[in-house]
Design a protein around this motif. Structure first.
Motif, PDB file in Angstrom:
ATOM      1  N   ALA A 124       0.834  -1.206   0.000  1.00 19.22           N
ATOM      2  CA  ALA A 124       0.000   0.000   0.000  1.00 19.22           C
ATOM      3  C   ALA A 124       0.867   1.254   0.000  1.00 19.22           C
ATOM      4  N   SER A 125       0.265   2.365  -0.365  1.00 18.46           N
ATOM      5  CA  SER A 125       0.946   3.651  -0.320  1.00 18.46           C
ATOM      6  C   SER A 125       0.744   4.271   1.059  1.00 18.46           C
ATOM      7  N   PRO A 126       1.753   4.984   1.557  1.00 20.11           N
ATOM      8  CA  PRO A 126       1.601   5.618   2.872  1.00 20.11           C
ATOM      9  C   PRO A 126       0.619   6.773   2.811  1.00 20.11           C
ATOM     10  N   GLY A 127       0.074   7.142   3.951  1.00 17.15           N
ATOM     11  CA  GLY A 127      -0.784   8.314   4.009  1.00 17.15           C
ATOM     12  C   GLY A 127       0.024   9.575   3.734  1.00 17.15           C
ATOM     13  N   ASN A 128      -0.660  10.664   3.458  1.00 17.27           N
ATOM     14  CA  ASN A 128       0.052  11.905   3.116  1.00 17.27           C
ATOM     15  C   ASN A 128      -0.173  13.018   4.137  1.00 17.27           C
ATOM     16  N   ASP A 129      -0.552  12.661   5.361  1.00 18.73           N
ATOM     17  CA  ASP A 129      -0.778  13.683   6.384  1.00 18.73           C
ATOM     18  C   ASP A 129       0.456  14.547   6.614  1.00 18.73           C
ATOM     19  N   PHE A 130       1.638  13.948   6.504  1.00 16.77           N
ATOM     20  CA  PHE A 130       2.880  14.673   6.781  1.00 16.77           C
ATOM     21  C   PHE A 130       3.683  14.947   5.516  1.00 16.77           C
ATOM     22  N   CYS A 131       3.070  14.725   4.367  1.00 22.22           N
ATOM     23  CA  CYS A 131       3.692  15.086   3.086  1.00 22.22           C
ATOM     24  C   CYS A 131       3.348  16.547   2.815  1.00 22.22           C
ATOM     25  N   TRP A 132       4.275  17.433   3.131  1.00 26.66           N
ATOM     26  CA  TRP A 132       4.000  18.865   3.125  1.00 26.66           C
ATOM     27  C   TRP A 132       3.593  19.366   1.742  1.00 26.66           C
TER      28      TRP A 132
END
Length: 479
Positions: free
Chosen positions: A155-163
């Motif tokens: 799976a792909s990681p979440g993007n909560d911390f992908c600025w």
């Protein structure tokens, strides 16, 4: 403005991955295998590289930061320079030191104010706290446990911390290879060799990731938004790495998760105002539900003053937490250790309150190749003060030190063994403790500069474990 006292450290050589060539209003980014061409019409085409094609005049770049539309049209942002911070697992971690922007529109039709907006964009991109990882499975935008889960599931990681997630969104409709695109975090990364103290660890690292949701600055951005996202929310991960395993301990920080404001005025400390009670329960539950979906069990540690303006929102926080049945620890840090921080030893009282939670949550251990999860951290401590900077960073450092002191030892070279909680391990080696204190102090400065524009207060306590006269004077100047 206050000059930063945080030094990101000496630059280390890093090699760019791509070639960027511009010819008039045509631009291309390529490596040995693929060419990504960008036209002034905004069209993007991807094709195989021609081995016989001359490289052309251009510059080396590290990858694509994203795309943003200003008044006249879209601009492509690339990372043009970066320095190597170190390695985590199989990936290099780099800090962005320069970016370039390329117009994807006909500049003869440029809006008269375009240059002014472009300068604002470039000022934002010049911040010293953008980082990315490349070359391996490990992704900097999520913690090690989430990385291992993604490797296992595909799976792909979440993007909560992908600025830069929103800046990458316009590129998602094109078949641009993933290696060209750089998921960026905004925060802090420190990676250093572990001292030779018989522990078997080769490296220690500290990574802080600011959430991309509800960004803003001190006073102007407080509390929750309508979806339950908190201002200045940060996930901080402390890592110990051996040749075969990586040990991760995760904490989070964020403002009191309610609807409240602190609008700047001529007062030194602007008054805090809370919304009506019914809305608070709804917002808090949204925020809590989001945290529980990511970290499972959540324990709140609130360090705000239990009197005066801070208690306006602090008391309401206790009420909604009790109503929701959440474990909530209220610890007035200023009252316990004094506003000047002269009674630092009293932090042991907080340690005694939180230690059962640390035992319950534990920590994560994964193989260095991220293919195997040995054990998982079962919850997270969410710490706050008002700004979630100075007091919060100090307490997070103490909790992280407690975990190192009580949960890990090495039984043989590069073999990670979790000690039973009733076992008393050897105290952290003095050199390792010094490195961690320095990293946490630099972490506090970096996050404070990003949110408040000044270095952290009480940094001498974080760095040395005690209050110093120089620290008191420095805090008076910074505040």
């Amino acid at each position: 403005s206050t000059q930063s006292t945080w030094d990101p450290g000496p630059a280390r050589m890093a090699t760019p991955s791509f070639r960027c060539v511009s010819s008039g209003s045509q631009h291309s980014i390529s490596d040995h295998h693929t060419v990504v061409q960008l036209s002034p019409s905004g069209a993007i085409t991807v094709s195989a590289a021609n081995a016989n094609q001359a490289p052309g005049c251009g510059s080396d770049v590290y990858g694509i930061f994203g795309m943003v539309s200003l008044l006249s049209g879209p601009w492509l942002i690339v990372v043009s320079d970066a320095v190597l911070v170190g390695r985590i697992c199989d990936s290099e971690v780099l800090r962005v030191t320069a970016t370039r922007t390329f117009p994807l529109f006909d500049r003869t039709l440029e809006h008269k104010d375009e240059e002014q907006y472009l300068q604002l964009l470039q000022n934002t991109l010049a911040a010293p706290d953008f980082y990315f990882a490349r070359g391996g499975k490990y992704q900097l935008t999520c913690n090690v446990l989430q990385n291992a889960r993604c490797v296992s599931s595909g799976a792909s990681p979440g993007n909560d911390f992908c600025w830069n997630a929103s800046l990458l969104l316009p590129l998602s409709g094109y078949a641009i290879p993933g290696r060209f695109v750089l998921p960026i975090i905004k925060g802090f990364v420190n990676i250093s060799a572990a001292p030779s103290c018989g522990s078997g660890f080769k490296q220690i690292a500290l990574v802080s990731r600011r959430s991309r949701f509800r960004p803003g600055t001190r006073f102007h951005c407080r509390g929750l938004d309508a979806t339950g996202h908190a201002a200045n929310f940060v996930e901080t991960e402390q890592l110990l790495l051996s040749l075969t395993h990586v040990v991760s301990f995760v904490q989070v920080r964020g403002p009191i998760p309610l609807y409240w404001t602190q609008t700047p005025n001529l007062n030194y400390t602007p008054p805090i105002r809370c919304s009506s009670a019914p809305h608070q329960d709804t917002g808090f539950r949204r925020h809590l539900s989001d945290l529980q979906s990511k970290y499972s069990d959540v324990v709140n540690v609130s360090l705000v003053n239990q009197h005066g303006s801070e208690n306006v929102v602090g008391a309401e926080y206790q009420r909604v937490a009790a109503k929701a049945g959440v474990h909530h620890v209220a610890f007035d840090l200023h009252a316990r250790i004094g506003n000047s921080g002269l009674h630092v030893a009293r932090l042991s009282e907080l340690n005694a309150l939180i230690n059962p939670t640390l035992q319950k949550h534990g920590y994560s251990v994964c193989s260095a190749d991220l293919k195997t999860i040995v054990c998982e951290q079962k919850g997270v401590v969410r710490t706050n003060c008002i700004d979630c900077l100075d007091r919060t960073n100090l307490v997070q450092r103490v909790l992280a030190g407690t975990v190192i002191d009580h949960v890990l030892s090495l039984a043989g070279p590069d073999v990670v063994v979790a000690l039973p909680w009733d076992t008393t391990p050897p105290h952290v080696h003095a050199d390792l403790d010094h490195q961690l204190r320095t990293a946490w102090s630099d972490n506090g400065d970096a996050l404070s500069l990003s949110y408040a524009g000044t270095p952290a207060l009480k940094r001498d306590i974080t760095r040395t474990g005690k209050r110093t006269l120089a620290g008191v004077i420095e805090d008076a100047h910074t505040a």
